[in-house]
Design a protein around this motif. Structure first.
Motif, mmCIF file in Angstrom:
data_model
loop_
_atom_site.group_PDB
_atom_site.id
_atom_site.type_symbol
_atom_site.label_atom_id
_atom_site.label_comp_id
_atom_site.label_asym_id
_atom_site.label_seq_id
_atom_site.Cartn_x
_atom_site.Cartn_y
_atom_site.Cartn_z
ATOM 1 N N ASP A 102 36.728 43.952 50.596
ATOM 2 C CA ASP A 102 37.226 42.594 50.845
ATOM 3 C C ASP A 102 38.114 42.119 49.691
ATOM 4 O OD1 ASP A 102 35.821 42.548 53.214
ATOM 5 O OD2 ASP A 102 34.252 41.184 52.495
ATOM 6 N N PHE A 103 37.690 42.400 48.464
ATOM 7 C CA PHE A 103 38.464 41.964 47.310
ATOM 8 C C PHE A 103 39.861 42.583 47.320
ATOM 9 C CE2 PHE A 103 39.904 42.840 42.954
ATOM 10 C CZ PHE A 103 40.114 41.532 42.529
ATOM 11 N N PHE A 104 39.932 43.909 47.482
ATOM 12 C CA PHE A 104 41.251 44.559 47.445
ATOM 13 C C PHE A 104 42.085 44.260 48.693
ATOM 14 C CE2 PHE A 104 39.163 47.019 44.065
ATOM 15 C CZ PHE A 104 40.103 46.821 43.075
ATOM 16 N N ASP A 105 41.432 43.812 49.777
ATOM 17 C CA ASP A 105 42.171 43.312 50.943
ATOM 18 C C ASP A 105 42.549 41.844 50.749
ATOM 19 O OD1 ASP A 105 42.056 45.746 52.249
ATOM 20 O OD2 ASP A 105 40.323 45.200 53.488
ATOM 21 N N GLN A 106 42.188 41.289 49.602
ATOM 22 C CA GLN A 106 42.477 39.913 49.200
ATOM 23 C C GLN A 106 41.892 38.874 50.159
ATOM 24 O OE1 GLN A 106 46.427 39.244 47.610
ATOM 25 N NE2 GLN A 106 46.658 41.414 47.156
ATOM 26 N N VAL A 107 40.666 39.141 50.618
ATOM 27 C CA VAL A 107 39.935 38.153 51.403
ATOM 28 C C VAL A 107 39.599 36.999 50.453
ATOM 29 C CG1 VAL A 107 37.828 37.716 52.716
ATOM 30 C CG2 VAL A 107 39.046 39.898 52.988
ATOM 31 N N PRO A 108 39.991 35.763 50.782
ATOM 32 C CA PRO A 108 39.854 34.647 49.839
ATOM 33 C C PRO A 108 38.453 34.461 49.246
ATOM 34 C CG PRO A 108 41.235 33.993 51.673
ATOM 35 C CD PRO A 108 40.688 35.354 52.011
ATOM 36 N N VAL A 109 37.412 34.605 50.041
ATOM 37 C CA VAL A 109 36.049 34.422 49.520
ATOM 38 C C VAL A 109 35.741 35.467 48.450
ATOM 39 C CG1 VAL A 109 33.592 34.520 50.127
ATOM 40 C CG2 VAL A 109 35.179 33.294 51.602
ATOM 41 N N ALA A 110 36.111 36.711 48.695
ATOM 42 C CA ALA A 110 35.849 37.777 47.725
ATOM 43 C C ALA A 110 36.683 37.581 46.454
ATOM 44 C CB ALA A 110 36.133 39.140 48.350
ATOM 45 N N VAL A 111 37.933 37.191 46.602
ATOM 46 C CA VAL A 111 38.792 36.950 45.433
ATOM 47 C C VAL A 111 38.218 35.802 44.596
ATOM 48 C CG1 VAL A 111 41.094 36.238 44.666
ATOM 49 C CG2 VAL A 111 40.855 37.903 46.530
ATOM 50 N N ALA A 112 37.741 34.758 45.248
ATOM 51 C CA ALA A 112 37.149 33.626 44.530
ATOM 52 C C ALA A 112 35.868 34.049 43.799
ATOM 53 C CB ALA A 112 36.859 32.479 45.494
ATOM 54 N N GLU A 113 35.026 34.877 44.449
ATOM 55 C CA GLU A 113 33.812 35.372 43.793
ATOM 56 C C GLU A 113 34.171 36.222 42.572
ATOM 57 O OE1 GLU A 113 31.854 37.473 46.973
ATOM 58 O OE2 GLU A 113 30.635 35.745 47.506
ATOM 59 N N TYR A 114 35.169 37.081 42.735
ATOM 60 C CA TYR A 114 35.609 37.929 41.624
ATOM 61 C C TYR A 114 36.095 37.052 40.467
ATOM 62 C CZ TYR A 114 38.534 41.082 38.871
ATOM 63 O OH TYR A 114 39.104 41.776 37.835
ATOM 64 N N ASP A 115 36.969 36.107 40.755
ATOM 65 C CA ASP A 115 37.538 35.254 39.709
ATOM 66 C C ASP A 115 36.454 34.479 38.969
ATOM 67 O OD1 ASP A 115 40.095 36.123 40.320
ATOM 68 O OD2 ASP A 115 40.583 34.365 41.539
ATOM 69 N N ARG A 116 35.502 33.927 39.720
ATOM 70 C CA ARG A 116 34.431 33.135 39.112
ATOM 71 C C ARG A 116 33.540 34.008 38.225
ATOM 72 N NH1 ARG A 116 29.453 32.510 40.117
ATOM 73 N NH2 ARG A 116 29.481 33.424 42.191
ATOM 74 N N CYS A 117 33.121 35.156 38.739
ATOM 75 C CA CYS A 117 32.245 36.041 37.976
ATOM 76 C C CYS A 117 32.970 36.645 36.772
ATOM 77 C CB CYS A 117 31.676 37.135 38.869
ATOM 78 S SG CYS A 117 30.538 36.524 40.136
ATOM 79 N N LYS A 118 34.233 37.025 36.958
ATOM 80 C CA LYS A 118 35.012 37.576 35.857
ATOM 81 C C LYS A 118 35.112 36.547 34.727
ATOM 82 C CE LYS A 118 39.661 39.059 34.592
ATOM 83 N NZ LYS A 118 41.043 39.222 35.052
ATOM 84 N N ALA A 119 35.388 35.290 35.068
ATOM 85 C CA ALA A 119 35.500 34.234 34.053
ATOM 86 C C ALA A 119 34.172 34.069 33.308
ATOM 87 C CB ALA A 119 35.926 32.928 34.704
ATOM 88 N N GLU A 120 33.067 34.147 34.038
ATOM 89 C CA GLU A 120 31.752 34.020 33.408
ATOM 90 C C GLU A 120 31.506 35.184 32.440
ATOM 91 O OE1 GLU A 120 27.022 33.747 34.672
ATOM 92 O OE2 GLU A 120 28.555 33.530 36.221
ATOM 93 N N ILE A 121 31.850 36.395 32.846
ATOM 94 C CA ILE A 121 31.680 37.569 31.980
ATOM 95 C C ILE A 121 32.550 37.446 30.738
ATOM 96 C CG2 ILE A 121 32.085 40.051 31.804
ATOM 97 C CD1 ILE A 121 31.346 40.173 34.865
ATOM 98 N N LEU A 122 33.822 37.084 30.917
ATOM 99 C CA LEU A 122 34.738 36.977 29.778
ATOM 100 C C LEU A 122 34.292 35.901 28.791
ATOM 101 C CD1 LEU A 122 38.185 37.455 31.537
ATOM 102 C CD2 LEU A 122 36.830 39.149 30.298
ATOM 103 N N GLN A 123 33.705 34.844 29.305
ATOM 104 C CA GLN A 123 33.219 33.772 28.442
ATOM 105 C C GLN A 123 32.077 34.256 27.560
ATOM 106 O OE1 GLN A 123 31.455 30.441 30.523
ATOM 107 N NE2 GLN A 123 32.075 29.040 28.906
ATOM 108 N N GLN A 124 31.324 35.234 28.040
ATOM 109 C CA GLN A 124 30.152 35.721 27.293
ATOM 110 C C GLN A 124 30.463 36.907 26.383
ATOM 111 O OE1 GLN A 124 26.730 36.303 29.840
ATOM 112 N NE2 GLN A 124 27.285 34.519 31.055
ATOM 113 N N CYS A 125 31.689 37.391 26.419
ATOM 114 C CA CYS A 125 32.049 38.550 25.568
ATOM 115 C C CYS A 125 32.202 38.128 24.123
ATOM 116 C CB CYS A 125 33.370 39.160 26.042
ATOM 117 S SG CYS A 125 33.176 40.107 27.559
#
Length: 125
Positions: A102-125
């Motif tokens: 879904d993410f690589f097909d750019q399904v909006p829900v998956a892209v939003a989940e990726y963006d949110r989780c990625k931001a959370e991970i980067l904040q904790q690095c």
């Protein structure tokens, strides 16, 4: 978790190469996910920050033997999942069946989940 690239292994051929447009020896990268495969461990690394403007914000799986650990801090949002013998340490949202398709097909829900989780991970690095 942050790692430093010490060698580059081509994702396509699994051969050691001198360069790759998405990876630089000596550079440090945040780890978004750890995934075991049948015969190796893979790290999901975000695309370089110098990607062209408007490029799809993606990530790639890289052989863990390319890296040395700089910071072993594990993001709080990571959970362990075991599926058909593969172990994943990543946000729960990314572990649902079909998420990466879904993410690589750019399904909006998956892209939003990726963006949110990625931001959370980067904040904790």
């Amino acid at each position: 978790m942050i790692v430093r690239c010490v060698r580059i292994i081509s994702p396509a051929t699994r051969a050691v190469v001198s360069d790759h447009p998405a990876m630089r020896i000596g550079a440090e990268y945040p780890v978004l996910e750890v995934l075991t495969a049948v015969d190796r461990v893979l790290l999901r690394i975000p695309d370089p920050v110098d990607s062209p403007p408007g490029a799809f914000d993606s990530s790639g799986l890289w052989d863990a033997s390319m890296f040395a650990v700089v910071s072993d801090r594990v993001p709080a949002c990571w959970v362990a999942s075991l599926d058909e013998g593969a172990l994943s340490l990543a946000p729960r949202e990314w572990q649902r069946p079909g998420f990466w398709e879904d993410f690589f097909d750019q399904v909006p829900v998956a892209v939003a989940e990726y963006d949110r989780c990625k931001a959370e991970i980067l904040q904790q690095c």
